[in-house]
Motif scaffolding. Sequence first.
Motif, mmCIF file in Angstrom:
data_model
loop_
_atom_site.group_PDB
_atom_site.id
_atom_site.type_symbol
_atom_site.label_atom_id
_atom_site.label_comp_id
_atom_site.label_asym_id
_atom_site.label_seq_id
_atom_site.Cartn_x
_atom_site.Cartn_y
_atom_site.Cartn_z
ATOM 1 N N ARG A 249 84.279 29.970 24.652
ATOM 2 C CA ARG A 249 84.377 30.894 25.793
ATOM 3 C C ARG A 249 85.121 32.162 25.412
ATOM 4 O O ARG A 249 84.738 33.268 25.811
ATOM 5 C CB ARG A 249 85.089 30.199 26.963
ATOM 6 C CG ARG A 249 84.251 29.169 27.692
ATOM 7 C CD ARG A 249 84.910 28.778 29.016
ATOM 8 N NE ARG A 249 86.231 28.189 28.809
ATOM 9 C CZ ARG A 249 86.441 26.882 28.710
ATOM 10 N NH1 ARG A 249 85.422 26.032 28.777
ATOM 11 N NH2 ARG A 249 87.672 26.417 28.539
ATOM 12 N N ASP A 250 86.195 32.029 24.647
ATOM 13 C CA ASP A 250 86.987 33.201 24.279
ATOM 14 C C ASP A 250 86.185 34.161 23.413
ATOM 15 O O ASP A 250 86.213 35.384 23.631
ATOM 16 C CB ASP A 250 88.251 32.763 23.550
ATOM 17 C CG ASP A 250 89.133 33.934 23.160
ATOM 18 O OD1 ASP A 250 89.676 34.594 24.071
ATOM 19 O OD2 ASP A 250 89.275 34.196 21.959
ATOM 20 N N LEU B 70 82.853 34.447 23.183
ATOM 21 C CA LEU B 70 81.764 35.056 23.959
ATOM 22 C C LEU B 70 82.295 36.080 24.952
ATOM 23 O O LEU B 70 81.626 37.096 25.223
ATOM 24 C CB LEU B 70 80.956 33.977 24.672
ATOM 25 C CG LEU B 70 80.171 33.014 23.766
ATOM 26 C CD1 LEU B 70 79.343 32.052 24.612
ATOM 27 C CD2 LEU B 70 79.280 33.772 22.789
ATOM 28 N N ARG B 71 83.481 35.845 25.483
ATOM 29 C CA ARG B 71 84.074 36.830 26.392
ATOM 30 C C ARG B 71 84.329 38.141 25.657
ATOM 31 O O ARG B 71 84.061 39.226 26.186
ATOM 32 C CB ARG B 71 85.387 36.281 26.966
ATOM 33 C CG ARG B 71 86.127 37.269 27.880
ATOM 34 C CD ARG B 71 87.477 36.718 28.297
ATOM 35 N NE ARG B 71 88.326 36.373 27.157
ATOM 36 C CZ ARG B 71 88.987 37.268 26.432
ATOM 37 N NH1 ARG B 71 88.897 38.571 26.706
ATOM 38 N NH2 ARG B 71 89.745 36.874 25.426
ATOM 39 N N ARG B 72 84.831 38.051 24.447
ATOM 40 C CA ARG B 72 85.075 39.255 23.657
ATOM 41 C C ARG B 72 83.778 39.996 23.344
ATOM 42 O O ARG B 72 83.743 41.234 23.269
ATOM 43 C CB ARG B 72 85.772 38.883 22.346
ATOM 44 C CG ARG B 72 87.233 38.458 22.478
ATOM 45 C CD ARG B 72 87.717 37.841 21.180
ATOM 46 N NE ARG B 72 89.145 37.602 21.183
ATOM 47 C CZ ARG B 72 90.050 38.406 20.625
ATOM 48 N NH1 ARG B 72 89.656 39.514 20.027
ATOM 49 N NH2 ARG B 72 91.329 38.119 20.663
ATOM 50 N N LEU B 73 82.703 39.231 23.147
ATOM 51 C CA LEU B 73 81.429 39.827 22.762
ATOM 52 C C LEU B 73 80.557 40.216 23.957
ATOM 53 O O LEU B 73 79.484 40.810 23.767
ATOM 54 C CB LEU B 73 80.643 38.849 21.876
ATOM 55 C CG LEU B 73 81.227 38.556 20.490
ATOM 56 C CD1 LEU B 73 80.416 37.469 19.804
ATOM 57 C CD2 LEU B 73 81.262 39.816 19.630
ATOM 58 N N GLU B 74 80.988 39.886 25.155
ATOM 59 C CA GLU B 74 80.139 40.068 26.338
ATOM 60 C C GLU B 74 79.502 41.455 26.435
ATOM 61 O O GLU B 74 78.309 41.567 26.752
ATOM 62 C CB GLU B 74 80.950 39.776 27.598
ATOM 63 C CG GLU B 74 80.114 39.731 28.859
ATOM 64 C CD GLU B 74 80.927 39.268 30.061
ATOM 65 O OE1 GLU B 74 80.324 39.056 31.129
ATOM 66 O OE2 GLU B 74 82.159 39.125 29.917
ATOM 67 N N PRO B 75 80.232 42.542 26.144
ATOM 68 C CA PRO B 75 79.601 43.869 26.282
ATOM 69 C C PRO B 75 78.403 44.096 25.352
ATOM 70 O O PRO B 75 77.586 44.983 25.623
ATOM 71 C CB PRO B 75 80.745 44.835 25.945
ATOM 72 C CG PRO B 75 81.996 44.060 26.217
ATOM 73 C CD PRO B 75 81.668 42.654 25.824
ATOM 74 N N LEU C 82 76.481 41.357 23.928
ATOM 75 C CA LEU C 82 75.573 40.213 23.841
ATOM 76 C C LEU C 82 74.194 40.605 24.369
ATOM 77 O O LEU C 82 74.086 41.251 25.410
ATOM 78 C CB LEU C 82 76.113 39.030 24.640
ATOM 79 C CG LEU C 82 77.245 38.209 24.017
ATOM 80 C CD1 LEU C 82 77.762 37.186 25.019
ATOM 81 C CD2 LEU C 82 76.788 37.513 22.737
ATOM 82 N N ALA D 247 73.237 32.439 26.232
ATOM 83 C CA ALA D 247 74.276 32.568 25.213
ATOM 84 C C ALA D 247 74.089 31.478 24.165
ATOM 85 O O ALA D 247 73.547 30.410 24.449
ATOM 86 C CB ALA D 247 75.661 32.450 25.848
ATOM 87 N N ALA E 264 83.677 39.443 16.796
ATOM 88 C CA ALA E 264 84.594 39.399 17.941
ATOM 89 C C ALA E 264 86.015 39.752 17.557
ATOM 90 O O ALA E 264 86.809 40.138 18.417
ATOM 91 C CB ALA E 264 84.560 38.017 18.585
ATOM 92 N N ASP F 164 86.038 45.089 20.828
ATOM 93 C CA ASP F 164 85.142 46.204 21.099
ATOM 94 C C ASP F 164 84.634 46.892 19.836
ATOM 95 O O ASP F 164 83.946 47.906 19.900
ATOM 96 C CB ASP F 164 85.814 47.231 22.021
ATOM 97 C CG ASP F 164 87.129 47.766 21.446
ATOM 98 O OD1 ASP F 164 87.481 47.403 20.294
ATOM 99 O OD2 ASP F 164 87.807 48.528 22.153
#
Length: 312
Positions: free
Chosen positions: A27-28, A30-35, A37, A42, A54, A61
């Motif tokens: 989760r951590d 993927l959260r960092r990569l969300e912008p 992805l 996922a 990430a 970023d």
Amino acid sequence: MGAGQDEAVRVGITPAGTMSLVRSHHRDVLRRLEPVLPAGPAPACLHPGLVREATRTPTGDGADPARVAELVRALAGTGPVPPLEHLAPDGSSASPDWCAWGTGQLLADIRRTGGTGDADFGASDPAEGIAHLEAARETLRRVWPEAALETDLLIRAIVYVEGGAFRSATLRQTFGAVYLGASSVESTPAAFEALLHETGHHALYLRNFFVTYVTNGDVMISHPLRPDPRPVTGAVHAAHVLARMAHGLTRWAAEPTAPPEVTARRDDALRRLRGTIEALEPAAEWTAEGRRYFDDLLRWEKETIASGGRGN
């Protein structure tokens, strides 16, 4: 306290605890990569390439959208445990970006601590090493299934490198990759020990999502795994992986067909574990959770010895 938090204060392995730790890390990242992805599902597992993207910057970023999309496509449909990758980087453009970066970091560390005369890493024919590594994985499934599951869930790639006295390493920024030198895969017992060692580092990194073990982690001490002075946090890592190594080797040594090398490696791991504990005892300033973890480490050492390890 959840399964992940319970697992964080024990040396051992439970499937539920491992899965909780893995999900937290997943989760951590993927959260960092969300912008960046790509659209769609996922990935069901992580990969050292994704972790590297990430962690390029503290907030994630700095990730390259095209590289992330390529990695996500490669992982599509693989499930949580894709086939293990075996890589032998040759320094060419064909080597994955994350792999070239990781080997570069390791070489820089070797030069910093050992001098500039060390040879560069070189490519090798990993066929024999791969055979020993795969035999070690099968042995681990037989003698310690929980540890084999942990390895399957955490380790995505083995990077085989040639270079001087380099043995093995894990880098947080390429979590999921294990870097192995020739001596770490020269026999099946060596590969078995290396798997336990480097998976143990991965497992302790995940535990640190939940727990801070010491309040003086930057204090420098020496221990048998790394005699050059290293931070107390590094000594905790050394104790953790040595405990895992000693326990797994003790399980294998109990089999009548185990090679003598297994017993020798077990005794060496127990000797170095005792030395690392003795280095930590006067130096480490434990948190409440860290004290629980250290008490479990002492119990783990005692029970491993009682179950067949001699120690020295």
